[in-house]
Design an enzyme around this catalytic site. Structure first.
Site, mmCIF file in Angstrom:
data_model
loop_
_atom_site.group_PDB
_atom_site.id
_atom_site.type_symbol
_atom_site.label_atom_id
_atom_site.label_comp_id
_atom_site.label_asym_id
_atom_site.label_seq_id
_atom_site.Cartn_x
_atom_site.Cartn_y
_atom_site.Cartn_z
ATOM 1 N NE ARG A 143 -4.409 10.332 -2.763
ATOM 2 C CZ ARG A 143 -3.403 10.952 -2.619
ATOM 3 N NH1 ARG A 143 -2.628 11.009 -3.707
ATOM 4 N NH2 ARG A 143 -3.107 11.524 -1.657
ATOM 5 C CE1 TYR A 165 -1.607 14.653 -0.203
ATOM 6 C CE2 TYR A 165 0.222 13.751 0.724
ATOM 7 C CZ TYR A 165 -0.795 13.509 -0.177
ATOM 8 O OH TYR A 165 -1.273 11.928 -0.608
ATOM 9 C CG HIS A 171 0.812 8.473 -3.270
ATOM 10 N ND1 HIS A 171 0.283 7.838 -4.838
ATOM 11 C CD2 HIS A 171 2.324 8.005 -3.388
ATOM 12 C CE1 HIS A 171 1.387 8.037 -5.522
ATOM 13 N NE2 HIS A 171 2.550 7.704 -4.513
#
Lengths: 351, 323
Positions: free
Chosen positions: A256, A269, A260
């Site tokens: 990805r 993160y 998100h």
């Protein structure tokens, strides 16, 4: 007494076209025109995706989940479907849905907070987007099982991510599908992160594909950024399903590249170096190399393709934004085939 | 006409629909060769080869498969062995079965039936005895049906299977075999969404359903001569036949609701609220509930102190009537 080996297993990885655009025609014959079609659809998906993210920033739609980086996995798999098959998406499936004829203005409608976005016209067998993780996986079991009971030459293809493989739904779905020989294909896009949780914290297993083994089902890992390889693997799995040979689990190994969702900031993160590495494996880049070799790609073509895609997306945006608001009574009218008394009374409160 | 208990009537209802509609399939745990843990589906496995299917032990997977199958156009009827085991599948009921029609504006629907025995009183193990019908009534998009006698059990089940929307069909396991009645042969429908008056009266309306109905009728019989009791069997809890409740309360001027649920946020509470909003001025006494306690259903040594007894019901009726 010495232990005996009851069974032993292997987990395979398949790739048709590598990062450099080299193809192994021993895996499957390649039709350059089909490769071009994939490239054009993936470009359209990328243009739509960027527009959707921008529109969220401008307050023109709500939260949106970008498919950036996963175009090959989505387009390659969805293009393997025939019309009578069912596609079951999550919220990160704009690519698969566009490839499977879900109108783009309806995708914008859904993310723009309007239920009409999931009411596709007759003949588009795409399930509504599922938000609760993995909860849609066993629906493919039910649909594929019904297809087998009715003797239909059709199958259900369900999408989910690496995070979904930790939930019970995933396991119950594959187990029941195996026992019932359901016409189902379980398609995991392992994009390495479930929001902030990296793949290695999701499961200690070497692959998601191998989870199929414990249910007596074939599991295969494919290069998820190899659109032709994904298409080949899903086509094979569908053929298996049509001929009553039961379900398959395919793990598309991908990444990805975006956040998100538009509400997330992946920099918190995820190491930017990792993102850079995966950018080098961009699923569109390798196709471009291949198509150029076949004299099917040059700068002018790219320019005109981008213009065509932008026009299509712009038309969808105009259609979305010029659609009159649904009547408030719609809130009540689709709960049951027949409006019950309590809803009829409450419906009058908004009239 | 054949004399049947509730179990046999449910089985006959399933048989009629298996015969009538090739899209009807039954599946669940141990319902095939074993005929179900209560023997509800006994014999159907042989009578309808391939259509009464034993599944792996997976409540979520069973209910979710039914959602998919129903959306594809079949009519799955699934059994969960006890209503206390449905919870693993609640997400499927709430987030999918109940919402599919609405979230696709009618493109996909979910004509499935979930059958599960509910309620206490059979000295069962923990988790086998709850009456949590309010969960399902609170979930818009589901229909909730609970029969109290063999005639209704068969006719309501046939209606539920033919219904275009998902139906939770809770079976009163305490009285599965205790209530027998003549049931018509062949197929017939008891429409969903309509209450029935089991006994006419003029002093008080007692609303109840399912497992509690036998005790309510016994109480009414015992109070013959002391109070004229109208007994209303709700039968379908969602959508609720509020009009019939209001009409009865307007006639009798008094209301008692008897159910086995925990009291707070119960269906019984909703009935009192409806009557308070719509028929307050017809009431000659405060409306009352006799229900289970707001406790966890006790294990079986205490279960009969939890379940409303006939004596408790009789006392409540007399209290309301003599207020």
């Amino acid at each position: 007494m010495p232990r005996k080996t009851l069974a032993s297993f292997k987990v395979e990885y398949q790739q048709l076209m590598n990062e450099k655009g080299d193809v192994d025609e021993k895996v499957a014959a390649i039709d350059p025109e089909f490769a071009k079609r994939c490239y054009e659809l993936m470009t359209l998906v990328r243009v739509f995706d960027a527009k959707a993210v921008a529109m969220q920033r401008q307050g023109r739609i709500g939260t949106y989940a970008s498919v950036l980086g996963q175009e090959a996995a989505q387009v390659g798999s969805a293009l393997a479907l025939q019309e009578s098959d069912y596609l079951l998406p999550t919220y990160r499936e704009a690519g698969a849905l566009i490839a499977r004829d879900s109108p783009m203005h309806q995708l914008l409608q859904y993310f723009g907070g309007d239920e009409r976005g999931s009411a596709y016209e007759e003949g588009i067998n795409n399930f509504p987007i599922a938000i609760p993780i993995s909860s849609q996986i066993p629906h493919a079991t039910g649909i594929g099982w019904a297809m087998r009971l009715k003797g239909h030459k059709a199958a259900a293809l369900v999408y989910f991510g690496d995070g979904a493989s930790s939930r019970g739904d995933f396991h119950e779905a594959i187990n029941i599908a195996a026992v019932m020989k359901a016409n189902a294909v379980f398609f995991c896009q392992n994009n390495q992160y479930a929001i902030s949780l990296p793949r290695e914290r999701q499961t200690l297993a070497e692959s998601i594909a191998q989870k199929a083994i414990s249910y007596g089902v074939e599991g295969l890992q494919v290069d998820g950024n190899d659109v032709l390889g994904v298409h080949k693997a899903v086509s094979d799995a569908l053929q298996k399903a049509y001929t009553g040979k039961g379900p398959t689990l395919i793990e598309a190994y991908t990444f990805r590249l975006g956040d998100h969702t538009t509400s997330d900031d992946a920099k918190k993160y995820r190491d930017p170096k990792l993102v850079e590495q995966w950018q080098k494996r961009d699923p569109l880049a390798r196709l471009r190399v291949y198509l150029r070799q076949k004299m099917l790609w040059d700068e002018d073509y790219e320019k005109s393709l981008l213009e065509r895609c932008a026009k299509k997306v712009e038309d969808a945006v105009v259609r979305y934004e010029s659609t009159p608001a649904a009547p408030l009574t719609d809130m009540f009218d689709y709960h049951y085939a027949q409006l019950p008394q309590n809803l009829a009374e409450q419906r009058r409160e908004v009239m | 006409m054949t004399v049947m208990n509730i179990l046999e009537a449910v089985r006959d209802g399933l048989r009629q629909e298996l015969k009538a509609d090739p899209d009807v399939v039954l599946f669940g745990e141990d319902i095939g060769r074993n005929g179900g843990v209560f023997r509800t589906t006994d014999g159907l496995f042989d009578e309808f080869p391939g259509r009464v299917i034993d599944t792996p032990l997976a409540e979520l997977g069973i209910v979710a498969s039914a959602v998919g199958m129903a959306a594809y156009g079949m009519r799955p009827v699934v059994e969960i062995q006890f209503s206390g085991f449905v919870y693993g599948a609640m997400e499927q009921l709430i987030s999918h079965a109940a919402r599919l029609r609405n979230r696709t504006r009618g493109k996909f629907t979910c004509p499935m039936v979930l059958r599960a025995p509910y309620s206490g009183g059979i000295r069962a193990l923990e988790h086998h005895s709850e009456s949590m019908e309010a969960f399902y009534v609170h979930t818009q998009g589901l229909k909730v049906v609970i029969p109290s006698n063999p005639y209704d059990a068969k006719g309501l089940l046939i209606a539920a299977i033919r219904d275009p929307d998902p139906v939770i069909f809770l079976e009163p396991k305490r009285i599965y075999r205790a209530v027998k009645a003549e049931v018509p042969d062949g197929s017939y429908v008891v429409p969903l969404g309509r209450a029935s008056i089991l006994r006419e009266g003029t002093d008080i309306t007692v609303v109840s359903w399912g497992s509690m109905m036998k005790s309510v009728l016994d109480a009414a019989t015992e109070l013959q001569g002391k109070a004229s009791i109208e007994v209303l069997d709700l039968r379908t809890l969602s959508p609720m036949d509020t009009a019939s409740i209001i009409a009865s309360v307007e006639k009798t001027g008094r209301l008692l609701v008897v159910s086995e649920e925990p009291r707070t946020c119960s269906v019984a509470g909703e009935i009192l609220a409806q009557v308070a909003e719509r028929a307050m001025l017809s009431l000659q006494a405060p409306p009352r509930r006799v229900t289970g306690f707001d406790t966890i259903m006790p294990l079986y040594k205490m279960e009969n102190d939890y379940i409303p007894s006939k004596d408790k019901i009789m006392k409540a009726i007399l209290d309301v009537v003599s207020y």
